[in-house]
Design a protein around this motif. Sequence first.
Motif, short mmCIF file in Angstrom:
data_model
loop_
_atom_site.label_atom_id
_atom_site.label_comp_id
_atom_site.label_asym_id
_atom_site.label_seq_id
_atom_site.Cartn_x
_atom_site.Cartn_y
_atom_site.Cartn_z
N LYS A 15 0.83 -1.22 0.00
CA LYS A 15 0.00 0.00 0.00
C LYS A 15 0.86 1.27 0.00
CE LYS A 15 -4.28 -1.77 1.91
NZ LYS A 15 -4.25 -3.01 2.65
N ILE A 16 2.06 1.18 0.55
CA ILE A 16 3.00 2.31 0.56
C ILE A 16 3.70 2.43 -0.80
CG2 ILE A 16 5.18 3.15 1.55
CD1 ILE A 16 4.28 1.76 4.21
N VAL A 17 4.11 1.29 -1.35
CA VAL A 17 4.94 1.26 -2.56
C VAL A 17 4.16 1.58 -3.85
CG1 VAL A 17 6.35 -0.25 -4.02
CG2 VAL A 17 6.60 -0.34 -1.56
N VAL A 18 2.98 0.99 -3.99
CA VAL A 18 2.25 1.10 -5.26
C VAL A 18 1.97 2.54 -5.69
CG1 VAL A 18 0.05 0.53 -6.41
CG2 VAL A 18 1.36 -1.26 -5.26
N LEU A 55 19.48 2.48 -11.50
CA LEU A 55 19.86 2.66 -10.10
C LEU A 55 19.15 3.89 -9.53
CD1 LEU A 55 21.63 1.23 -8.11
CD2 LEU A 55 23.55 2.65 -8.83
N GLU A 56 18.96 4.92 -10.36
CA GLU A 56 18.26 6.13 -9.92
C GLU A 56 16.81 5.83 -9.55
OE1 GLU A 56 20.26 6.13 -12.76
OE2 GLU A 56 21.89 7.13 -11.69
N HIS A 57 16.13 4.99 -10.36
CA HIS A 57 14.77 4.58 -10.02
C HIS A 57 14.75 3.95 -8.63
CE1 HIS A 57 13.87 4.06 -14.54
NE2 HIS A 57 12.97 4.92 -14.12
N CYS A 58 15.65 3.00 -8.40
CA CYS A 58 15.68 2.26 -7.14
C CYS A 58 15.96 3.19 -5.96
CB CYS A 58 16.73 1.14 -7.20
SG CYS A 58 16.33 -0.11 -8.44
N ALA A 59 16.91 4.11 -6.13
CA ALA A 59 17.25 5.05 -5.06
C ALA A 59 16.07 5.98 -4.76
CB ALA A 59 18.48 5.87 -5.46
N THR A 60 15.38 6.46 -5.79
CA THR A 60 14.23 7.34 -5.61
C THR A 60 13.12 6.63 -4.85
OG1 THR A 60 14.76 8.55 -7.63
CG2 THR A 60 12.50 8.76 -6.81
N ILE A 61 12.81 5.41 -5.26
CA ILE A 61 11.76 4.63 -4.59
C ILE A 61 12.14 4.41 -3.13
CG2 ILE A 61 10.60 2.38 -4.49
CD1 ILE A 61 11.17 2.30 -7.64
N ASN A 63 14.16 6.08 -1.17
CA ASN A 63 14.09 7.34 -0.41
C ASN A 63 12.65 7.74 -0.09
OD1 ASN A 63 16.86 7.64 -0.28
ND2 ASN A 63 16.94 8.85 -2.17
N LYS A 64 11.73 7.49 -1.04
CA LYS A 64 10.33 7.90 -0.84
C LYS A 64 9.59 7.00 0.14
CE LYS A 64 9.45 10.36 -5.13
NZ LYS A 64 8.50 10.56 -6.22
N ILE A 65 10.01 5.74 0.27
CA ILE A 65 9.23 4.80 1.09
C ILE A 65 9.89 4.41 2.41
CG2 ILE A 65 8.10 3.82 -0.95
CD1 ILE A 65 9.95 1.31 -0.52
N GLU A 66 11.20 4.65 2.55
CA GLU A 66 11.91 4.07 3.70
C GLU A 66 11.36 4.49 5.06
OE1 GLU A 66 16.11 4.89 3.63
OE2 GLU A 66 15.79 6.99 3.14
N ASP A 67 10.98 5.75 5.23
CA ASP A 67 10.44 6.19 6.52
C ASP A 67 9.12 5.50 6.86
OD1 ASP A 67 12.63 7.83 6.91
OD2 ASP A 67 11.60 9.66 6.26
N ASP A 68 8.23 5.40 5.87
CA ASP A 68 6.93 4.75 6.10
C ASP A 68 7.09 3.25 6.36
OD1 ASP A 68 5.47 7.10 5.84
OD2 ASP A 68 5.27 6.89 3.68
N VAL A 69 7.97 2.59 5.63
CA VAL A 69 8.20 1.16 5.84
C VAL A 69 8.85 0.94 7.20
CG1 VAL A 69 9.44 -0.90 4.99
CG2 VAL A 69 8.31 0.63 3.36
N ASP A 70 9.76 1.82 7.57
CA ASP A 70 10.44 1.73 8.86
C ASP A 70 9.43 1.76 10.02
OD1 ASP A 70 12.93 1.37 10.05
OD2 ASP A 70 13.08 3.50 10.59
N LYS A 71 8.37 2.54 9.89
CA LYS A 71 7.35 2.65 10.94
C LYS A 71 6.53 1.36 11.10
CE LYS A 71 6.89 7.59 10.23
NZ LYS A 71 6.16 8.60 9.46
N LEU A 72 6.48 0.54 10.04
CA LEU A 72 5.71 -0.71 10.07
C LEU A 72 6.42 -1.84 10.81
CD1 LEU A 72 4.55 -1.21 6.37
CD2 LEU A 72 3.14 -0.53 8.31
#
Length: 159
Positions: A15-18, A55-61, A63-72
């Motif tokens: 739900k965070i990634v899509v 690699l830029e795609h992967c880094a962008t994704i 960076n955008k999701i790590e805080d929200d995933v970390d909270k889970l």
Amino acid sequence: MANSSNEVIIEKIEKIVVPVLNEMNLSLVDIEYMQDGGYWYVRIYVEDLNGDITLEHCATISNKIEDDVDKLIDKKFFLEVSSPGIERPLKKIEDFIRFKGEKAKVSLKHKIDDNKNFEGIINDCKENIILLELDEEKILEIPFSEIRKANLVYEFDEF
């Protein structure tokens, strides 16, 4: 094998990634949440249907999701975002349709012809039935619901 709490975490990660992937015109292939050698990993596999994942795609994704995933997740884990590679998993019926004509390895939940593992060419998909061409004379009909795991098989060219 994922347990139910891992599956719940995977659903929440999805739900965070899509929405992030939709924004970037990318597609989700798979999410794994697993322990490997004493460490926990969240592995997110993404693809660009119109080109290659950079690699830029992967880094962008990431960076955008790590805080929200970390909270889970209350344990320490490594977040990995990558392309699925050349032997990508086939998770949805649409994957089998898209890769018609390609070689695939398929593991089943229950035996067909006294076997659970098959390798062959994806011949067709009709009404949730995968037709896997094992050789020139034998095409196996596999209900999609019977597939435990499947992936493309890359064949190296002989020199």
